[in-house]
Design a protein around this motif. Structure first.
Motif, PDB file in Angstrom:
ATOM      1  N   UNK A   1      66.316  28.084  19.362  1.00 50.21           N
ATOM      2  CA  UNK A   1      65.133  28.744  19.944  1.00 50.21           C
ATOM      3  C   UNK A   1      64.766  29.927  19.047  1.00 50.21           C
ATOM      4  N   UNK A   2      63.437  30.092  18.813  1.00 53.45           N
ATOM      5  CA  UNK A   2      63.002  31.278  18.057  1.00 53.45           C
ATOM      6  C   UNK A   2      61.839  31.933  18.789  1.00 53.45           C
ATOM      7  N   UNK A   3      61.516  33.129  18.377  1.00 57.04           N
ATOM      8  CA  UNK A   3      60.527  33.943  19.103  1.00 57.04           C
ATOM      9  C   UNK A   3      59.166  33.250  19.165  1.00 57.04           C
ATOM     10  N   UNK A   4      58.830  32.488  18.113  1.00 56.05           N
ATOM     11  CA  UNK A   4      57.512  31.833  18.100  1.00 56.05           C
ATOM     12  C   UNK A   4      57.452  30.758  19.191  1.00 56.05           C
ATOM     13  N   UNK A   5      58.548  30.001  19.259  1.00 56.39           N
ATOM     14  CA  UNK A   5      58.573  28.894  20.239  1.00 56.39           C
ATOM     15  C   UNK A   5      58.645  29.474  21.657  1.00 56.39           C
ATOM     16  N   UNK A   6      59.440  30.530  21.832  1.00 57.63           N
ATOM     17  CA  UNK A   6      59.551  31.127  23.164  1.00 57.63           C
ATOM     18  C   UNK A   6      58.204  31.708  23.592  1.00 57.63           C
ATOM     19  N   UNK A   7      57.529  32.389  22.663  1.00 52.37           N
ATOM     20  CA  UNK A   7      56.194  32.943  22.968  1.00 52.37           C
ATOM     21  C   UNK A   7      55.241  31.797  23.305  1.00 52.37           C
ATOM     22  N   UNK A   8      55.329  30.722  22.550  1.00 54.12           N
ATOM     23  CA  UNK A   8      54.479  29.550  22.807  1.00 54.12           C
ATOM     24  C   UNK A   8      54.745  28.976  24.188  1.00 54.12           C
ATOM     25  N   UNK A   9      56.008  28.815  24.542  1.00 59.08           N
ATOM     26  CA  UNK A   9      56.340  28.282  25.865  1.00 59.08           C
ATOM     27  C   UNK A   9      55.835  29.203  26.975  1.00 59.08           C
ATOM     28  N   UNK A  10      55.943  30.508  26.748  1.00 53.36           N
ATOM     29  CA  UNK A  10      55.500  31.467  27.787  1.00 53.36           C
ATOM     30  C   UNK A  10      53.976  31.406  27.926  1.00 53.36           C
ATOM     31  N   UNK A  11      53.265  31.185  26.798  1.00 56.59           N
ATOM     32  CA  UNK A  11      51.796  31.085  26.871  1.00 56.59           C
ATOM     33  C   UNK A  11      51.412  29.796  27.599  1.00 56.59           C
ATOM     34  N   UNK A  12      52.182  28.748  27.332  1.00 55.48           N
ATOM     35  CA  UNK A  12      51.912  27.474  28.003  1.00 55.48           C
ATOM     36  C   UNK A  12      52.129  27.639  29.503  1.00 55.48           C
ATOM     37  N   UNK A  13      53.220  28.286  29.860  1.00 54.55           N
ATOM     38  CA  UNK A  13      53.521  28.533  31.278  1.00 54.55           C
ATOM     39  C   UNK A  13      52.430  29.413  31.896  1.00 54.55           C
ATOM     40  N   UNK A  14      51.998  30.429  31.144  1.00 57.14           N
ATOM     41  CA  UNK A  14      50.944  31.327  31.647  1.00 57.14           C
ATOM     42  C   UNK A  14      49.655  30.555  31.915  1.00 57.14           C
ATOM     43  N   UNK A  15      49.323  29.631  31.001  1.00 58.29           N
ATOM     44  CA  UNK A  15      48.066  28.870  31.197  1.00 58.29           C
ATOM     45  C   UNK A  15      48.156  28.076  32.497  1.00 58.29           C
ATOM     46  N   UNK A  16      49.321  27.523  32.788  1.00 61.01           N
ATOM     47  CA  UNK A  16      49.473  26.733  34.015  1.00 61.01           C
ATOM     48  C   UNK A  16      49.414  27.653  35.238  1.00 61.01           C
ATOM     49  N   UNK A  17      50.025  28.821  35.132  1.00 63.64           N
ATOM     50  CA  UNK A  17      50.005  29.771  36.266  1.00 63.64           C
ATOM     51  C   UNK A  17      48.582  30.264  36.515  1.00 63.64           C
ATOM     52  N   UNK A  18      47.814  30.497  35.434  1.00 64.23           N
ATOM     53  CA  UNK A  18      46.420  30.953  35.586  1.00 64.23           C
ATOM     54  C   UNK A  18      45.600  29.867  36.285  1.00 64.23           C
ATOM     55  N   UNK A  19      45.855  28.596  35.893  1.00 61.29           N
ATOM     56  CA  UNK A  19      45.107  27.503  36.515  1.00 61.29           C
ATOM     57  C   UNK A  19      45.469  27.381  37.993  1.00 61.29           C
ATOM     58  N   UNK A  20      46.765  27.489  38.299  1.00 57.34           N
ATOM     59  CA  UNK A  20      47.193  27.421  39.702  1.00 57.34           C
ATOM     60  C   UNK A  20      46.587  28.582  40.487  1.00 57.34           C
ATOM     61  N   UNK A  21      46.561  29.759  39.865  1.00 58.64           N
ATOM     62  CA  UNK A  21      45.976  30.933  40.536  1.00 58.64           C
ATOM     63  C   UNK A  21      44.510  30.656  40.845  1.00 58.64           C
ATOM     64  N   UNK A  22      43.790  30.131  39.838  1.00 58.09           N
ATOM     65  CA  UNK A  22      42.362  29.890  40.041  1.00 58.09           C
ATOM     66  C   UNK A  22      42.139  28.917  41.207  1.00 58.09           C
ATOM     67  N   UNK A  23      42.907  27.833  41.203  1.00 57.56           N
ATOM     68  CA  UNK A  23      42.686  26.811  42.231  1.00 57.56           C
ATOM     69  C   UNK A  23      43.099  27.329  43.606  1.00 57.56           C
ATOM     70  N   UNK A  24      44.246  28.016  43.710  1.00 55.16           N
ATOM     71  CA  UNK A  24      44.710  28.453  45.031  1.00 55.16           C
ATOM     72  C   UNK A  24      44.023  29.722  45.496  1.00 55.16           C
ATOM     73  N   UNK A  25      43.665  30.593  44.550  1.00 54.16           N
ATOM     74  CA  UNK A  25      43.035  31.865  44.968  1.00 54.16           C
ATOM     75  C   UNK A  25      41.576  31.624  45.341  1.00 54.16           C
ATOM     76  N   UNK A  26      40.887  30.826  44.520  1.00 54.62           N
ATOM     77  CA  UNK A  26      39.452  30.626  44.805  1.00 54.62           C
ATOM     78  C   UNK A  26      39.224  29.345  45.624  1.00 54.62           C
ATOM     79  N   UNK A  27      40.335  28.586  45.862  1.00 54.39           N
ATOM     80  CA  UNK A  27      40.209  27.311  46.601  1.00 54.39           C
ATOM     81  C   UNK A  27      39.114  26.450  45.953  1.00 54.39           C
ATOM     82  N   UNK A  28      38.984  26.571  44.627  1.00 52.86           N
ATOM     83  CA  UNK A  28      37.938  25.823  43.940  1.00 52.86           C
ATOM     84  C   UNK A  28      38.447  25.354  42.582  1.00 52.86           C
ATOM     85  N   UNK A  29      37.966  24.165  42.179  1.00 51.53           N
ATOM     86  CA  UNK A  29      38.351  23.676  40.840  1.00 51.53           C
ATOM     87  C   UNK A  29      37.095  23.476  40.000  1.00 51.53           C
ATOM     88  N   UNK A  30      36.047  24.274  40.317  1.00 54.26           N
ATOM     89  CA  UNK A  30      34.803  24.113  39.534  1.00 54.26           C
ATOM     90  C   UNK A  30      35.076  24.545  38.097  1.00 54.26           C
TER      91      UNK A  30
END
Lengths: 215, 10
Positions: A1-30
């Protein structure tokens, strides 16, 4: 594991969390492409066939489970949840993603590390991931203004593979027999597809204006 | 499977 890959994985996880937030917070997938979400669910299912046969690390197993569960939950929610699915832009999300599926699988049969079931599905998941964002980018162009969470979702999704490219460069120079040509070339194509989005995202951030992709 | 061809990346 290196910092680039870990940062990449965290960004990937963040993108999924942002999408989940959008769908559950706004109850919308527009503004979200169901086709891209379906392709991503397939990417993870095809890539993590070794989930129960090859143990790499606790981190690796947990992240694989998180990606599989979250991507399938998002598809399920956009299709089945009565409130969320009402906001799905069905008439705008018309990219023929079956072509992407067929082309990726055909390429995986031709170009793979070993002609085995697992390696072909791994290569398939790599090629499919590179093009999976296309329906989403097309939908953003058609839907005019992009809400912040959707913009951030796509931004982090694009940024994560850019960090993986740094990871491959780092591993190439630090590990003796490291060669991941399939993943690396596919990752370059994947990141290049985000180029115009990154440009307009930067402009909207610099001018503090609403993100708008030209049609 | 031999270790080096294990896919250790996500």
């Amino acid at each position: 594991m290196n910092i680039f890959r870990f940062a990449g994985d965290m960004m990937h996880l963040t993108s999924i969390l942002v999408l989940l937030l959008k769908i559950y917070a706004t109850k919308s997938c527009s503004g979200i492409s169901l086709k891209t979400q379906e392709l991503y669910a397939l990417v993870f299912l095809a890539r993590y066939l070794d989930l129960f046969t090859d143990f790499i690390s606790v981190y690796n197993t947990i992240m694989k489970l998180v990606f599989i569960v979250s991507s399938t939950a998002i598809v399920w929610c956009m299709k089945r949840d009565r409130v969320v699915r009402r906001s799905y832009d069905k008439q705008l999300d018309t990219f023929r993603h079956y072509f992407l599926l067929a082309a990726s699988f055909a390429l995986a049969l031709l170009v793979n590390e070993k002609f085995t079931f697992q390696e072909i599905f791994w290569a398939f998941s790599i090629y499919l991931e590179a093009v999976a964002i296309l329906p989403q980018l097309v939908l953003l162009q058609r839907s005019g203004n992009v809400d912040n969470l959707t913009g951030q979702y796509v931004f982090f999704l694009g940024a994560y593979r850019a960090f993986y490219i740094l990871n491959w460069i780092y591993r190439y120079f630090t590990e003796t027999h490291f060669s991941r040509w399939i993943a690396c070339i596919s990752g370059l194509v994947q990141t290049a597809l985000y180029a115009d989005f990154f440009y307009y995202y930067y402009i909207s951030w610099k001018n503090n204006t609403k993100l708008k992709l030209p049609a | 499977r031999s270790t080096e061809d294990l896919k250790d990346e996500l």
